[in-house]
Motif scaffolding. Sequence first.
Motif, PDB file in Angstrom:
ATOM      1  N   GLU A 130      -8.326   9.387  11.233  1.00  0.00           N
ATOM      2  CA  GLU A 130      -7.717   8.179  11.803  1.00  0.00           C
ATOM      3  C   GLU A 130      -8.818   7.322  12.440  1.00  0.00           C
ATOM      4  O   GLU A 130      -9.665   7.831  13.170  1.00  0.00           O
ATOM      5  N   ARG A 178       9.227   3.895  18.144  1.00  0.00           N
ATOM      6  CA  ARG A 178       8.151   4.303  17.231  1.00  0.00           C
ATOM      7  C   ARG A 178       7.242   5.355  17.839  1.00  0.00           C
ATOM      8  O   ARG A 178       6.850   6.322  17.181  1.00  0.00           O
ATOM      9  N   ASP A 211       2.646   2.231   3.626  1.00  0.00           N
ATOM     10  CA  ASP A 211       2.378   0.799   3.461  1.00  0.00           C
ATOM     11  C   ASP A 211       1.166   0.504   2.587  1.00  0.00           C
ATOM     12  O   ASP A 211       1.063  -0.580   2.024  1.00  0.00           O
TER      13      ASP A 211
HETATM   14  C1  FAD Z   1       8.587  -6.280  12.293  1.00  0.00           C
HETATM   15  C2  FAD Z   1       8.675  -4.989  11.513  1.00  0.00           C
HETATM   16  C3  FAD Z   1       9.812  -4.211  11.612  1.00  0.00           C
HETATM   17  C4  FAD Z   1       9.938  -3.044  10.843  1.00  0.00           C
HETATM   18  N1  FAD Z   1      11.075  -2.282  10.952  1.00  0.00           N
HETATM   19  C5  FAD Z   1      11.211  -1.172  10.181  1.00  0.00           C
HETATM   20  C6  FAD Z   1      12.394  -0.359  10.282  1.00  0.00           C
HETATM   21  O1  FAD Z   1      13.288  -0.628  11.091  1.00  0.00           O
HETATM   22  N2  FAD Z   1      12.506   0.728   9.465  1.00  0.00           N
HETATM   23  C7  FAD Z   1      11.508   1.076   8.560  1.00  0.00           C
HETATM   24  O2  FAD Z   1      11.666   2.072   7.828  1.00  0.00           O
HETATM   25  N3  FAD Z   1      10.367   0.339   8.469  1.00  0.00           N
HETATM   26  C8  FAD Z   1      10.205  -0.760   9.263  1.00  0.00           C
HETATM   27  N4  FAD Z   1       9.053  -1.494   9.194  1.00  0.00           N
HETATM   28  C9  FAD Z   1       7.976  -1.019   8.292  1.00  0.00           C
HETATM   29  C10 FAD Z   1       7.212   0.129   8.956  1.00  0.00           C
HETATM   30  O3  FAD Z   1       6.756  -0.276  10.228  1.00  0.00           O
HETATM   31  C11 FAD Z   1       6.035   0.523   8.082  1.00  0.00           C
HETATM   32  O4  FAD Z   1       6.487   0.750   6.761  1.00  0.00           O
HETATM   33  C12 FAD Z   1       5.361   1.802   8.590  1.00  0.00           C
HETATM   34  O5  FAD Z   1       5.040   1.693   9.951  1.00  0.00           O
HETATM   35  C13 FAD Z   1       4.102   2.047   7.771  1.00  0.00           C
HETATM   36  O6  FAD Z   1       3.459   3.186   8.242  1.00  0.00           O
HETATM   37  P1  FAD Z   1       2.045   3.611   7.633  1.00  0.00           P
HETATM   38  O7  FAD Z   1       1.720   4.896   8.305  1.00  0.00           O
HETATM   39  O8  FAD Z   1       2.081   3.551   6.151  1.00  0.00           O
HETATM   40  O9  FAD Z   1       1.044   2.450   8.071  1.00  0.00           O
HETATM   41  P2  FAD Z   1       0.531   2.065   9.533  1.00  0.00           P
HETATM   42  O10 FAD Z   1       1.597   2.224  10.520  1.00  0.00           O
HETATM   43  O11 FAD Z   1      -0.093   0.717   9.396  1.00  0.00           O
HETATM   44  O12 FAD Z   1      -0.575   3.144   9.872  1.00  0.00           O
HETATM   45  C14 FAD Z   1      -1.846   3.112   9.264  1.00  0.00           C
HETATM   46  C15 FAD Z   1      -2.785   3.996  10.083  1.00  0.00           C
HETATM   47  O13 FAD Z   1      -4.039   4.060   9.416  1.00  0.00           O
HETATM   48  C16 FAD Z   1      -5.086   3.781  10.336  1.00  0.00           C
HETATM   49  N5  FAD Z   1      -6.151   3.147   9.559  1.00  0.00           N
HETATM   50  C17 FAD Z   1      -6.190   1.872   9.086  1.00  0.00           C
HETATM   51  N6  FAD Z   1      -7.317   1.660   8.388  1.00  0.00           N
HETATM   52  C18 FAD Z   1      -8.018   2.825   8.416  1.00  0.00           C
HETATM   53  C19 FAD Z   1      -9.262   3.229   7.860  1.00  0.00           C
HETATM   54  N7  FAD Z   1     -10.020   2.382   7.145  1.00  0.00           N
HETATM   55  N8  FAD Z   1      -9.686   4.506   8.069  1.00  0.00           N
HETATM   56  C20 FAD Z   1      -8.924   5.385   8.796  1.00  0.00           C
HETATM   57  N9  FAD Z   1      -7.722   5.041   9.343  1.00  0.00           N
HETATM   58  C21 FAD Z   1      -7.280   3.787   9.144  1.00  0.00           C
HETATM   59  C22 FAD Z   1      -4.469   2.865  11.371  1.00  0.00           C
HETATM   60  O14 FAD Z   1      -5.168   2.908  12.606  1.00  0.00           O
HETATM   61  C23 FAD Z   1      -3.057   3.445  11.472  1.00  0.00           C
HETATM   62  O15 FAD Z   1      -2.989   4.495  12.404  1.00  0.00           O
HETATM   63  C24 FAD Z   1       8.892  -2.643   9.958  1.00  0.00           C
HETATM   64  C25 FAD Z   1       7.733  -3.429   9.875  1.00  0.00           C
HETATM   65  C26 FAD Z   1       7.615  -4.580  10.657  1.00  0.00           C
HETATM   66  C27 FAD Z   1       6.359  -5.412  10.541  1.00  0.00           C
END
Ligand code: FAD
Length: 432
Positions: A46, A119, A318
Amino acid sequence: MTIELQATTEPQTHKAFHVAIVGGGLCGLVCAVYLVRAGIKMDVFESASKFGEVGAGIWLGPNALRALDEMGLKDAIVAHADGAVPALAPFTFVSAEQGHQLIHSYQLNAEDETLGIHRAACLEALAELLDPSAIHFNKRCTYISQENSSRPVIHFKDGTSFAADVVIGTDGIKSMVRQAISGETGRLGVRFTGTVAYRALFHLDDVRRMGIQADLSCNPHCFVGAAKHIITVPIKGGKILNVVIFYTDRSLLGSVEMPPNEWVTPASKEEVLENFSDCGPDVKKLLSLIETCNKWCIHAIDPPLDYFVKGQVALAGDSAHGMCPHLGSGFGQGIEDALLLGRLLRHPSIDSFNVQEALRVYDRVRRPRANMVLTRSAWAGEVYESLPCKTLHSSLAVLWEPVWRHDLQEHLATAMDMLRVLDGTRLVEQFT
Ligand SMILES: Cc1cc2nc3c(=O)[nH]c(=O)nc-3n(C[C@H](O)[C@H](O)[C@H](O)COP(=O)(O)OP(=O)(O)OC[C@H]3O[C@@H](n4cnc5c(N)ncnc54)[C@H](O)[C@@H]3O)c2cc1C
């Protein structure tokens, strides 16, 4: 100088391969926990100095809860939901305009339970299930090298590197892993949707005191208006209201190249009130509770990816399908990714020599569905903001149908059938 990091996860498995997860957000941690449960060695890298989430709620649909249940993780997450439990809570759509008439109440089946949770609580529930020695903070992936037949190597900003049999990129919508495997470093492949989202948390006692007609304390609500909508979801057992306030300028769709560090900026209460000045009294009462808020410029991967996998590197969450939040399904899709990845990687026929085949099946089975949800999420935003519109009611009535009515077992069975024909390279020939 390149230092080869040592893998730290306790070996708990007969599997001789090692998985590295880049990104410890919600999707990365679901993957991590499930892989450990599936008996697979893994480490999480991370970029931040600790786990963290934005101060906001997240809503989990029935498909997400079913996938969590299938992984044995639902109870752990519900235990952190501060009194909230999965419940049949129909999404109620009301007009944002004067009169606030009821537009639609989403019809639920008996199995359509949903959950609103903070969250940070969700992240904490997952982090607690991991061995801390398998988590590496301050590790920002800068690129990945993957020679033809050798293990992919993750390179970090601090000069260290890590070789693994499988790399899972869960580093979010601005994914470096995605850029690395697409070969397009510096090109994110995302578009600004023209929509901004202001996020706020209100105490429900304060909301009640405002004398808003709709009872926002039990069911999620959506106030729909022309080029704007507001979603409210109660969290923390009905103590807190999570509010996301969307405002769209469609002329900006895709037209603005925004530096990633400008996607989230502070916003003033005056700006929000100005944008919603044509709304009815309930919306104005709700927005008057804002003290401070941030503004998120909503981006989505566009066009949807035609690969989630390259060689021994896979994208999940994402990084694979960053989507508009209009169906509240982004995290849910990441949960479905984690379930399928875990099932495939733990399959008895998969070892370090053919692990690529498991990833190919993941790509083939998960990508069409996740991309469908991505596309539908953008459509949902248009539906909410299309007032006045004759087809609004009929569109709302089927909003979540293909997202929720997903046969998870059939999906998993399809993937397992693909693995069953695994025989060296034959799988590749059959399914590409
Ligand atoms: C306004 C809003 C409301 C939402 N509401 C909902 C909801 O109600 N229900 C739902 O299911 N989804 C919802 N979503 C979508 C949801 O928030 C995302 O799909 C989810 O948080 C994605 O999680 P993730 O772990 O893929 O990415 P992220 O949460 O972006 O996590 C990525 C992680 O990788 C780390 N990282 C980044 N780059 C690097 C790198 N180069 N090297 C190492 N680490 C790195 C970051 O620090 C972070 O910890 C919402 C989104 C938004 C914007």
